[in-house]
Design a protein around this motif. Structure first.
Motif, PDB file in Angstrom:
ATOM      1  N   GLU A   2       0.858  -1.188   0.000  1.00 49.47           N
ATOM      2  CA  GLU A   2       0.000   0.000   0.000  1.00 49.47           C
ATOM      3  C   GLU A   2       0.890   1.233   0.000  1.00 49.47           C
ATOM      4  O   GLU A   2       1.902   1.277   0.686  1.00 49.47           O
ATOM      5  N   ILE A   3       0.483   2.234  -0.768  1.00 50.30           N
ATOM      6  CA  ILE A   3       1.270   3.471  -0.863  1.00 50.30           C
ATOM      7  C   ILE A   3       0.310   4.638  -1.076  1.00 50.30           C
ATOM      8  O   ILE A   3      -0.655   4.530  -1.839  1.00 50.30           O
ATOM      9  N   LEU A  15       6.635   1.414  -9.240  1.00 49.81           N
ATOM     10  CA  LEU A  15       5.385   0.743  -8.895  1.00 49.81           C
ATOM     11  C   LEU A  15       4.870  -0.097 -10.054  1.00 49.81           C
ATOM     12  O   LEU A  15       4.354  -1.193  -9.844  1.00 49.81           O
ATOM     13  N   LEU A  16       5.023   0.389 -11.277  1.00 53.92           N
ATOM     14  CA  LEU A  16       4.622  -0.394 -12.451  1.00 53.92           C
ATOM     15  C   LEU A  16       5.468  -1.658 -12.580  1.00 53.92           C
ATOM     16  O   LEU A  16       4.958  -2.731 -12.906  1.00 53.92           O
ATOM     17  N   ARG A  17       6.762  -1.542 -12.335  1.00 53.68           N
ATOM     18  CA  ARG A  17       7.637  -2.728 -12.386  1.00 53.68           C
ATOM     19  C   ARG A  17       7.188  -3.775 -11.365  1.00 53.68           C
ATOM     20  O   ARG A  17       7.155  -4.961 -11.651  1.00 53.68           O
ATOM     21  N   VAL A  25      -0.320  -3.550  -5.956  1.00 53.56           N
ATOM     22  CA  VAL A  25       0.000  -2.200  -5.490  1.00 53.56           C
ATOM     23  C   VAL A  25      -1.315  -1.453  -5.278  1.00 53.56           C
ATOM     24  O   VAL A  25      -2.042  -1.181  -6.232  1.00 53.56           O
ATOM     25  N   ILE A  26      -1.614  -1.150  -4.020  1.00 54.74           N
ATOM     26  CA  ILE A  26      -2.839  -0.432  -3.661  1.00 54.74           C
ATOM     27  C   ILE A  26      -2.483   1.025  -3.403  1.00 54.74           C
ATOM     28  O   ILE A  26      -1.600   1.333  -2.603  1.00 54.74           O
ATOM     29  N   LYS A  36      -5.889   0.620  -7.583  1.00 53.12           N
ATOM     30  CA  LYS A  36      -4.958  -0.492  -7.615  1.00 53.12           C
ATOM     31  C   LYS A  36      -4.200  -0.476  -8.931  1.00 53.12           C
ATOM     32  O   LYS A  36      -4.790  -0.188  -9.976  1.00 53.12           O
ATOM     33  N   ILE A  37      -2.916  -0.773  -8.881  1.00 52.12           N
ATOM     34  CA  ILE A  37      -2.109  -0.905 -10.094  1.00 52.12           C
ATOM     35  C   ILE A  37      -1.937  -2.400 -10.347  1.00 52.12           C
ATOM     36  O   ILE A  37      -1.453  -3.132  -9.486  1.00 52.12           O
TER      37      ILE A  37
END
Length: 85
Positions: A2-3, A15-17, A25-26, A36-37
Protein backbone atom coordinates in the motif's frame (compact mmCIF):
# COMPACT_ATOMS: atom_id res chain seq x y z
CA UNK A 1 1.89 -3.15 -0.94
CA UNK A 2 0.00 0.00 0.00
CA UNK A 3 1.27 3.47 -0.86
CA UNK A 4 -0.30 6.93 -0.60
CA UNK A 5 -1.22 8.57 -3.91
CA UNK A 6 1.01 11.53 -3.08
CA UNK A 7 4.06 9.24 -2.73
CA UNK A 8 3.11 7.14 -5.77
CA UNK A 9 3.44 10.12 -8.09
CA UNK A 10 7.21 10.15 -7.63
CA UNK A 11 7.56 6.36 -7.83
CA UNK A 12 5.27 5.45 -10.72
CA UNK A 13 7.90 3.64 -12.80
CA UNK A 14 8.99 1.48 -9.85
CA UNK A 15 5.39 0.74 -8.90
CA UNK A 16 4.62 -0.39 -12.45
CA UNK A 17 7.64 -2.73 -12.39
CA UNK A 18 6.42 -4.24 -9.14
CA UNK A 19 2.89 -4.72 -10.49
CA UNK A 20 4.26 -6.37 -13.64
CA UNK A 21 6.21 -8.75 -11.40
CA UNK A 22 2.93 -9.80 -9.78
CA UNK A 23 2.88 -7.64 -6.67
CA UNK A 24 -0.42 -5.97 -5.84
CA UNK A 25 0.00 -2.20 -5.49
CA UNK A 26 -2.84 -0.43 -3.66
CA UNK A 27 -3.00 3.36 -3.86
CA UNK A 28 -4.44 4.98 -0.75
CA UNK A 29 -5.89 8.38 -0.03
CA UNK A 30 -6.05 9.42 3.64
CA UNK A 31 -5.32 5.80 4.62
CA UNK A 32 -8.21 4.32 2.62
CA UNK A 33 -7.83 2.29 -0.60
CA UNK A 34 -8.47 4.46 -3.65
CA UNK A 35 -7.11 2.40 -6.55
CA UNK A 36 -4.96 -0.49 -7.61
CA UNK A 37 -2.11 -0.90 -10.09
CA UNK A 38 -2.30 -4.25 -11.89
CA UNK A 39 -0.40 -5.64 -14.88
CA UNK A 40 -1.98 -5.32 -18.32
CA UNK A 41 -3.08 -8.66 -19.67
CA UNK A 42 -3.61 -8.88 -23.38
CA UNK A 43 -6.47 -10.86 -24.83
CA UNK A 44 -5.73 -14.20 -26.39
CA UNK A 45 -7.07 -14.89 -29.87
CA UNK A 46 -7.27 -17.81 -32.30
CA UNK A 47 -4.81 -20.66 -31.81
CA UNK A 48 -3.32 -19.06 -28.71
CA UNK A 49 -6.75 -18.99 -27.06
CA UNK A 50 -7.43 -22.63 -27.96
CA UNK A 51 -4.07 -23.70 -26.48
CA UNK A 52 -4.82 -21.81 -23.27
CA UNK A 53 -8.26 -23.44 -22.98
CA UNK A 54 -6.79 -26.90 -23.56
CA UNK A 55 -4.13 -26.28 -20.89
CA UNK A 56 -6.80 -25.22 -18.39
CA UNK A 57 -8.86 -28.33 -19.18
CA UNK A 58 -5.82 -30.60 -18.71
CA UNK A 59 -4.97 -28.91 -15.42
CA UNK A 60 -8.55 -29.23 -14.16
CA UNK A 61 -8.76 -32.90 -15.18
CA UNK A 62 -5.70 -33.67 -13.02
CA UNK A 63 -7.36 -32.10 -9.99
CA UNK A 64 -10.76 -33.81 -10.34
CA UNK A 65 -11.60 -36.51 -7.83
CA UNK A 66 -13.92 -39.19 -9.19
CA UNK A 67 -17.15 -39.58 -7.25
CA UNK A 68 -20.43 -41.39 -7.66
CA UNK A 69 -22.14 -41.07 -11.00
CA UNK A 70 -25.65 -39.66 -11.28
CA UNK A 71 -27.20 -43.11 -11.80
CA UNK A 72 -26.06 -44.24 -8.35
CA UNK A 73 -26.32 -41.00 -6.39
CA UNK A 74 -29.61 -42.07 -4.82
CA UNK A 75 -27.80 -44.99 -3.13
CA UNK A 76 -26.35 -42.50 -0.65
CA UNK A 77 -29.71 -40.91 0.09
CA UNK A 78 -32.12 -43.90 0.38
CA UNK A 79 -32.01 -47.29 2.04
CA UNK A 80 -32.85 -50.64 0.42
CA UNK A 81 -36.59 -49.98 0.98
CA UNK A 82 -36.52 -46.63 -0.81
CA UNK A 83 -36.82 -44.62 2.39
CA UNK A 84 -34.58 -41.65 3.18
CA UNK A 85 -31.60 -42.52 5.36
Amino acid sequence: MEIPVSAAKAQLTELLRRAEAGEEVILTRHGHPAGKIVPFRRRLRGEELLRAIEEIQRSAAKKMVPGPDAAHSQDFLYDEFGLPK
